[in-house]
Design a protein around this motif. Structure first.
Motif, PDB file in Angstrom:
ATOM      1  N   ASP A   1      52.854  57.023  35.360  1.00 35.51           N
ATOM      2  CA  ASP A   1      52.180  56.931  36.806  1.00 35.51           C
ATOM      3  C   ASP A   1      50.938  56.592  36.795  1.00 35.51           C
ATOM      4  O   ASP A   1      49.868  57.271  36.358  1.00 35.51           O
ATOM      5  N   MET A   2      50.273  55.395  37.246  1.00 31.98           N
ATOM      6  CA  MET A   2      48.959  55.136  37.501  1.00 31.98           C
ATOM      7  C   MET A   2      48.608  55.639  38.615  1.00 31.98           C
ATOM      8  O   MET A   2      48.688  55.247  39.738  1.00 31.98           O
ATOM      9  N   HIS A   3      47.886  56.786  38.419  1.00 32.47           N
ATOM     10  CA  HIS A   3      47.668  57.839  39.303  1.00 32.47           C
ATOM     11  C   HIS A   3      46.148  57.636  40.066  1.00 32.47           C
ATOM     12  O   HIS A   3      45.181  57.306  39.512  1.00 32.47           O
ATOM     13  N   GLN A   4      46.193  57.747  41.349  1.00 35.33           N
ATOM     14  CA  GLN A   4      44.660  57.689  42.008  1.00 35.33           C
ATOM     15  C   GLN A   4      44.848  58.665  43.312  1.00 35.33           C
ATOM     16  O   GLN A   4      46.059  58.667  44.013  1.00 35.33           O
ATOM     17  N   ASP A   5      43.625  59.134  43.508  1.00 37.28           N
ATOM     18  CA  ASP A   5      43.519  60.004  44.929  1.00 37.28           C
ATOM     19  C   ASP A   5      42.279  59.670  45.283  1.00 37.28           C
ATOM     20  O   ASP A   5      41.035  59.970  44.513  1.00 37.28           O
ATOM     21  N   GLY A   6      42.285  59.151  46.456  1.00 38.02           N
ATOM     22  CA  GLY A   6      40.933  58.859  47.216  1.00 38.02           C
ATOM     23  C   GLY A   6      40.200  57.763  46.407  1.00 38.02           C
ATOM     24  O   GLY A   6      38.969  57.666  46.463  1.00 38.02           O
ATOM     25  N   TRP A   7      40.726  57.008  45.686  1.00 38.53           N
ATOM     26  CA  TRP A   7      40.378  55.848  45.010  1.00 38.53           C
ATOM     27  C   TRP A   7      39.803  56.106  43.519  1.00 38.53           C
ATOM     28  O   TRP A   7      39.993  55.349  42.816  1.00 38.53           O
ATOM     29  N   SER A   8      38.762  56.864  43.358  1.00 35.30           N
ATOM     30  CA  SER A   8      38.380  57.054  42.211  1.00 35.30           C
ATOM     31  C   SER A   8      37.644  58.581  42.013  1.00 35.30           C
ATOM     32  O   SER A   8      37.884  59.311  42.883  1.00 35.30           O
ATOM     33  N   ASN A   9      37.128  58.925  41.039  1.00 39.13           N
ATOM     34  CA  ASN A   9      36.552  60.127  40.770  1.00 39.13           C
ATOM     35  C   ASN A   9      35.135  60.454  41.164  1.00 39.13           C
ATOM     36  O   ASN A   9      34.482  61.385  40.912  1.00 39.13           O
ATOM     37  N   LEU A  10      34.355  59.299  41.805  1.00 44.10           N
ATOM     38  CA  LEU A  10      32.995  59.487  42.471  1.00 44.10           C
ATOM     39  C   LEU A  10      32.824  60.238  43.682  1.00 44.10           C
ATOM     40  O   LEU A  10      34.015  59.958  44.556  1.00 44.10           O
ATOM     41  N   PRO A  11      32.102  61.186  43.486  1.00 44.30           N
ATOM     42  CA  PRO A  11      31.913  62.014  44.709  1.00 44.30           C
ATOM     43  C   PRO A  11      30.711  61.319  45.843  1.00 44.30           C
ATOM     44  O   PRO A  11      30.472  60.309  45.452  1.00 44.30           O
ATOM     45  N   THR A  12      30.566  62.203  46.812  1.00 42.48           N
ATOM     46  CA  THR A  12      29.583  61.496  47.898  1.00 42.48           C
ATOM     47  C   THR A  12      28.151  61.679  47.090  1.00 42.48           C
ATOM     48  O   THR A  12      27.763  62.651  46.362  1.00 42.48           O
ATOM     49  N   ALA A  13      27.592  60.600  47.306  1.00 39.26           N
ATOM     50  CA  ALA A  13      26.313  60.337  46.389  1.00 39.26           C
ATOM     51  C   ALA A  13      25.200  61.553  47.179  1.00 39.26           C
ATOM     52  O   ALA A  13      25.183  61.453  48.447  1.00 39.26           O
ATOM     53  N   GLU A  14      24.213  61.826  46.411  1.00 43.33           N
ATOM     54  CA  GLU A  14      23.431  62.699  46.855  1.00 43.33           C
ATOM     55  C   GLU A  14      22.404  61.871  48.011  1.00 43.33           C
ATOM     56  O   GLU A  14      22.085  60.882  47.698  1.00 43.33           O
ATOM     57  N   GLY A  15      22.097  62.371  48.835  1.00 43.09           N
ATOM     58  CA  GLY A  15      21.270  61.977  50.008  1.00 43.09           C
ATOM     59  C   GLY A  15      22.120  61.294  51.005  1.00 43.09           C
ATOM     60  O   GLY A  15      21.658  60.713  52.061  1.00 43.09           O
ATOM     61  N   THR A  16      23.493  61.391  50.931  1.00 45.20           N
ATOM     62  CA  THR A  16      24.223  60.591  52.001  1.00 45.20           C
ATOM     63  C   THR A  16      24.301  61.337  53.034  1.00 45.20           C
ATOM     64  O   THR A  16      24.474  62.641  53.061  1.00 45.20           O
ATOM     65  N   VAL A  17      24.075  60.829  54.584  1.00 36.68           N
ATOM     66  CA  VAL A  17      24.204  61.429  55.593  1.00 36.68           C
ATOM     67  C   VAL A  17      25.486  60.917  56.285  1.00 36.68           C
ATOM     68  O   VAL A  17      25.695  59.848  56.775  1.00 36.68           O
ATOM     69  N   CYS A  18      26.507  62.164  56.371  1.00 36.25           N
ATOM     70  CA  CYS A  18      27.666  61.870  56.782  1.00 36.25           C
ATOM     71  C   CYS A  18      27.911  61.746  58.309  1.00 36.25           C
ATOM     72  O   CYS A  18      27.247  62.512  58.995  1.00 36.25           O
TER      73      CYS A  18
END
Length: 818
Positions: A451-468
């Motif tokens: 199974d080519m698994h993915q959840d949320g596209w990648s394992n990269l988190p919200t970058a520091e300094g991001t204002v949601c």
């Protein structure tokens, strides 16, 4: 001045709404024209199509509707809905060049178009009323009354074109057998009934609308109303033939889709009825002119026009048109989807599992049920804290333990990021780990689905300094693609209602679906290399192309057409590598989130060794459950919805994931219901999940790591196994059966006695000794059978293995020993 004021107000209100929606929508998915943030891309066509195509088309049609429909609330509402659907069609067509898909896709904005239309029509109405009161004006726009005889031709045209232009409309999980659809491939009776319903609805809608809106647009809007009425009629039938409100709100969701399909069809084809009406109007105008020149002839024509015989003649012509349409449509009906049979699957080598007649078989006359668990211990997860592992070590003991519960398949999650960290190079160490896992499974009688698994596209988190943006939150990474295949144009990595909806993730998936920088092609090529490594491995049951693919920013273009294109590309690469195994194709994450979805486009592949693999998470991680809303799709109903799409695709169904219903007590209750339905349908599946580490981002860092085999986070030691759940999962079942299974029932309460109780029947067209039944428990079970020979019960780790031979009809009953 007044004629100019109304469209200006309508266009201004629409423009303001489009801007407001884009600003307040945190994801860019809930607005008619979303803006997810990030850096604009002008070097690609698809990111700007929604702006340079959708917006102008919508504003132009809104202007036209405001000019012709006047300030009447409901007629202008219909006009704005028409504008939104046509704009969606135009934008999708500009992005894909696929007319049929784009027309069907128009219906997907119905839920967003209607509120917008109501607001715009309300604003125009209020402004017109205010101005009229100040100036003492009459605001009504006078339209000529609709002559019954000029309405009939348009109504007949509206219904008669449906079978010829059915495209992708009226397909999918929503359409239960018995619901009339104007599709030739649904049979002549259903098609004729549906066409007659459409003609009747069109006569009512066009006659009503043309009394309010003059000319070409009035007929088109009347057809739009008719499409909605037709959808409502289908919904009423669906209440009867699709089990009504069976513990869920499915009939309401189905009704919405019926209406959306109807109005999308009418929006894209209603102009045909309008052209016919225009011609009929011209004919009637010429007749009126002749009547004015010759009063005697005019009086005679008036009597003829009003006569019942003339109306009956019109109806007769309509019936004749329907009959001709039915014959033509039947001749042009698309062929039924190809279904793999014993004869046409001879190319699959001996010893490999395959698809035959809508089920899995071993190629030697035995139906195979694949039942087991997901293993996520090779997934390259985001790790929130370095001292808390995101996965638990995978060892041979895992496979030995799984075998003691009767599991005969593992869905083994792999990560593209770990498999191909450098573009074009498979990591040899990671590949060796995968091969080791497959070998351990084979040693213990367990097949593997890669199974080519993915959840949320990648394992990269919200970058520091991001204002949601308000409504979204910073998020952890999860798992999936390598960084070189991740393009999100600076869109914020901020989640909305969970990991799978974020502007960054949606943009990354959009790039994947449209193959930016060749990343979709790259994954297909990677599949070819990976499959080539296992082409001779009979223990590999198959390849799952992509776990719960995201919908990007333009569903259903992505979830249907683009999903099918990627799947076809990957299947071709797998076959070119010489791998004969089953390919498992998934619908988008919408299936897991809603309990249903469209699936890849019909006819996306002519490969016959392919299975449809939705994840049956109803009442679990679906959006209704997570938001505390009433159940949309019940645990039981989801099987039927999945099977409908599988049948349309000509494939068997296998659920690659299910479970996760909350605490153990709730999970046990739901799992019992799931198991009972799975047995009744004689299906297999893979439960989520075998082990889950304390640092798994899907688990969160808490007291216990989740999964069937949990761990105590404070010590790293294994917690007590969830034996009650395992008792349901390890219930007795036929791992393989001679010929075809015709019924199956087992105990599903989780107690040892229930787990060892089972009955089945089957039909073996030729003599074979392939019966193999797993029975849990320490005491040898009691067995009763008919039509079986050489029945033997042998003890194996964790339970018993019953074998036997059959020819013709057979039956087996297994009970715990007294």
């Amino acid at each position: 001045m007044r004629a100019l004021r109304r469209p200006i107000v309508a266009v201004a209100a629409t423009s303001l709404l489009l801007v407001v929606q884009a600003v307040i929508d945190p994801t860019g998915l809930l607005a008619l024209v979303g803006w997810p943030g990030g850096t604009p891309r002008f070097d690609l066509w698809w990111p700007v199509a929604r702006y340079v195509v959708f917006v102008p088309v919508m504003l132009a049609v809104v202007w036209w509707a405001a000019v012709r429909a006047g300030d009447r609330f409901w007629t202008l509402t219909a006009g704005v809905v028409l504008a939104a659907l046509l704009a969606q069609f135009a934008a999708c067509l500009a992005m894909t060049g696929d007319v049929a898909l784009s027309a069907w896709a128009g219906g997907f904005v119905t839920a967003k178009a209607v509120p917008t239309a109501l607001i715009v029509a309300g604003v125009v109405r209020v402004v017109e009323r205010v101005v009229a009161r100040r100036r003492g004006l009459d605001t009504a726009l006078r339209a000529p009354s609709a002559d019954a005889l000029t309405v009939w031709p348009a109504a007949i045209a509206a219904g008669a074109v449906a079978p010829l232009l059915a495209g992708s409309w009226w397909t999918g999980a929503t359409y239960a057998p018995g619901i009339p659809t104007p599709r030739p491939d649904d049979g002549p009776i259903a098609m004729i009934v549906a066409v007659l319903l459409l003609i009747g609805a069109a006569w009512l809608g066009i006659r009503w609308m043309r009394r309010r809106v003059p000319g070409f647009l009035g007929t088109w809007l009347g057809a739009l109303v008719a499409g909605g009425v037709f959808g409502l009629a289908q919904s009423i039938v669906g209440l009867v033939v699709d089990d009504g409100f069976r513990g869920d709100l499915w009939p309401l969701m189905a009704a919405y889709i019926h209406v959306a399909d109807g109005v999308a069809f009418a929006a894209c084809t209603g102009w045909i009825a309008a052209v016919v009406a225009l011609v009929a109007d011209r004919v009637m105008a010429r007749r009126a002119a002749c009547s004015a020149a010759d009063p005697t002839a005019g009086e005679l024509n008036e009597r003829r026009d009003a006569s019942p015989a003339r109306i009956a003649a019109g109806v007769g012509i309509g019936v004749a048109v329907v009959a001709v349409t039915a014959v033509t449509a039947s001749l042009l009906a698309p062929a039924a989807p190809a279904v793999a049979t014993v004869a046409n699957e001879a190319s699959v080598p001996a010893g490999f599992l395959r698809v035959e007649d809508g089920r899995f078989t071993d190629g030697e006359g035995h139906q195979v049920l694949l039942r087991g668990v997901n293993v996520n211990q090779l997934v390259d997860f985001y790790q929130a804290r370095p001292e808390v592992p995101a996965t638990r070590e995978l060892t041979e003991q895992d496979f030995a333990d799984m075998a003691t519960y009767g599991f005969n398949v593992v869905r083994l999650g792999l990560s593209w990021s770990a498999l191909e960290p450098t573009r074009g190079e498979l990591d040899p160490d990671y590949l060796a780990t995968v091969k080791q896992a497959v070998a351990w499974g084979e040693k213990h009688g367990i097949r593997t689905v890669l199974d080519m698994h993915q959840d949320g596209w990648s394992n990269l988190p919200t970058a520091e300094g991001t204002v949601c943006r308000p409504g979204t939150d910073p998020m952890w990474g999860y798992d999936g693609a390598p960084e070189w295949a991740t393009h999100w144009d600076g869109a914020p990595r901020c989640s909305f209602t969970g990991r799978d909806i974020s502007p960054a993730g949606d943009r990354a998936f959009e790039h994947f679906w449209f193959d930016t920088d060749g990343i979709q092609t790259a994954l297909a090529r990677t599949w070819g290399e990976l499959a080539g490594e296992f082409a001779d491995e009979k223990a590999v049951a198959g390849f799952d192309l992509l776990n719960e693919p995201g919908f990007g920013e333009t569903a259903p273009v992505t979830t249907s057409k683009k999903n099918g294109e990627y799947s076809a590309k990957a299947i071709a690469a797998i076959r070119e590598a010489g791998a004969p195994q089953i390919v498992f194709v998934e619908p988008s994450i919408l299936w897991s989130g809603l309990g249903f979805d469209s699936g890849p486009a019909r006819g996306f592949t002519d490969d016959l060794n392919v299975a449809f693999s939705p994840h049956l998470y109803a009442e679990s991680i679906t959006m209704d459950a997570s938001l505390g809303l009433p159940t949309i799709v019940s645990t039981e109903r989801q099987f039927e919805l999945g099977q409908r799409v599988a049948d349309e695709l000509g494939m068997p169904m296998w659920s690659g994931e299910y479970g996760y219903w909350g605490d153990d007590e709730s999970t046990a209750a739901h799992l019992s219901r799931y198991a009972a339905e799975e047995d009744a349908r004689m299906l297999g599946s893979a439960y989520w999940v075998w082990k889950q580490a304390c640092g798994d981002p899907q688990n969160g860092i808490q007291e216990l790591g989740n999964g069937l085999l949990s761990e105590v986070c404070a010590t790293g030691e294994e917690a007590p196994r969830k034996e009650h759940l395992l008792g349901i999962l390890s219930r007795a079942y036929p791992q393989q059966a001679p010929g075809v299974l015709t019924s199956l029932r087992a105990g599903v309460t989780g107690t040892p006695d229930a787990a060892a109780t089972m009955s089945l029947t089957g039909e073996a067209p030729s003599a074979t000794c392939g019966l193999q039944v797993w029975i849990p428990g320490s005491a040898e079970p009691a067995v009763e059978s008919s039509g079986l020979g050489d029945v033997a019960v042998d003890e194996v780790p964790g339970g018993w293995l019953l074998t036997g031979c059959a020819e013709g009809a057979y039956a087996l009953d297994v009970k715990p020993a007294e």
